[in-house]
Design a protein around this motif. Sequence first.
Motif, mmCIF file in Angstrom:
data_model
loop_
_atom_site.group_PDB
_atom_site.id
_atom_site.type_symbol
_atom_site.label_atom_id
_atom_site.label_comp_id
_atom_site.label_asym_id
_atom_site.label_seq_id
_atom_site.Cartn_x
_atom_site.Cartn_y
_atom_site.Cartn_z
ATOM 1 N N PRO A 198 3.667 -26.683 -32.841
ATOM 2 C CA PRO A 198 2.475 -27.514 -33.041
ATOM 3 C C PRO A 198 1.291 -26.759 -33.646
ATOM 4 N N ARG A 199 1.048 -25.530 -33.231
ATOM 5 C CA ARG A 199 -0.082 -24.771 -33.781
ATOM 6 C C ARG A 199 0.071 -24.565 -35.279
ATOM 7 N N VAL A 200 1.304 -24.414 -35.734
ATOM 8 C CA VAL A 200 1.556 -24.233 -37.164
ATOM 9 C C VAL A 200 1.320 -25.551 -37.890
ATOM 10 N N ARG A 201 1.793 -26.656 -37.324
ATOM 11 C CA ARG A 201 1.553 -27.966 -37.947
ATOM 12 C C ARG A 201 0.057 -28.242 -38.050
ATOM 13 N N ALA A 202 -0.685 -27.928 -36.997
ATOM 14 C CA ALA A 202 -2.129 -28.161 -37.000
ATOM 15 C C ALA A 202 -2.813 -27.316 -38.069
ATOM 16 N N ALA A 203 -2.432 -26.049 -38.186
ATOM 17 C CA ALA A 203 -3.017 -25.175 -39.215
ATOM 18 C C ALA A 203 -2.678 -25.687 -40.610
ATOM 19 N N ALA A 204 -1.449 -26.148 -40.783
ATOM 20 C CA ALA A 204 -1.043 -26.683 -42.087
ATOM 21 C C ALA A 204 -1.835 -27.943 -42.427
ATOM 22 N N ALA A 205 -2.056 -28.804 -41.439
ATOM 23 C CA ALA A 205 -2.836 -30.022 -41.685
ATOM 24 C C ALA A 205 -4.255 -29.662 -42.127
ATOM 25 N N ARG A 206 -4.887 -28.716 -41.419
ATOM 26 C CA ARG A 206 -6.242 -28.289 -41.814
ATOM 27 C C ARG A 206 -6.233 -27.782 -43.251
ATOM 28 N N ALA A 207 -5.208 -27.004 -43.585
ATOM 29 C CA ALA A 207 -5.140 -26.427 -44.928
ATOM 30 C C ALA A 207 -4.949 -27.503 -45.988
ATOM 31 N N VAL A 208 -4.099 -28.474 -45.712
ATOM 32 C CA VAL A 208 -3.903 -29.560 -46.685
ATOM 33 C C VAL A 208 -5.222 -30.313 -46.892
ATOM 34 N N GLY A 209 -5.980 -30.500 -45.838
ATOM 35 C CA GLY A 209 -7.280 -31.148 -45.980
ATOM 36 C C GLY A 209 -8.235 -30.354 -46.852
ATOM 37 N N THR A 210 -8.063 -29.050 -46.877
ATOM 38 C CA THR A 210 -8.948 -28.178 -47.650
ATOM 39 C C THR A 210 -8.480 -27.973 -49.079
ATOM 40 N N VAL A 211 -7.172 -27.859 -49.303
ATOM 41 C CA VAL A 211 -6.679 -27.518 -50.646
ATOM 42 C C VAL A 211 -5.752 -28.567 -51.247
#
Length: 191
Positions: free
Chosen positions: A133-146
């Motif tokens: 889950p922590r990886v999915r959450a980090a990936a979601a934040r990143a997709v929102g940014t880039v």
Amino acid sequence: MMENPTVGDPEHLSPADLVAAAVREFGERELVLRCVALLRSGSWVDDPDLLPAIANGQGSEVMAGRWGPPYWARVWAMRTFLYAWDPAAVPVVVAGLSDEAWRVRELAGKVAVKCEVGEAAAALLPVLADEIPRVRAAAARAVGTVGESEHAGPLRALLEDDESSVRVQAARALERLAKRLDRDIDHLGLP
């Protein structure tokens, strides 16, 4: 081990303080290039001074085989990019999104956010389905940014994730994506 000019016990410095000291010692670009080399090779053998500089006493312990698995070297090298940056790190950040160690994948997502690594957008999509889950959450934040508008669909799928932290990050990422792209959130990803 390098002399750490930061006030305080070097064994208990924050990651930011460690990297700041390493930047003073090596220079920012040189430090980043050394971390890039470690991430590419997966080995600290050619640069025995790097880990003690970026990982407190644990770096030496990992190198001696007395603490933790060897992947921690990649974790610390990737974490360095949160505090020292050069575009030369972009390829290893993108590659880090598929690292076998979940902590490296998570940090690669965090670096993609902090350093706005647009080249990571496509590589982030499979990470949205990571088992951690922590990886999915980090990936979601990143997709929102880039990410781009077409990445909204995979983010929307995370709104139904089993983990509340992932759902929250996906919702925030959709809002950030819509704002950044100046699009209505309901029309993201639609023709």
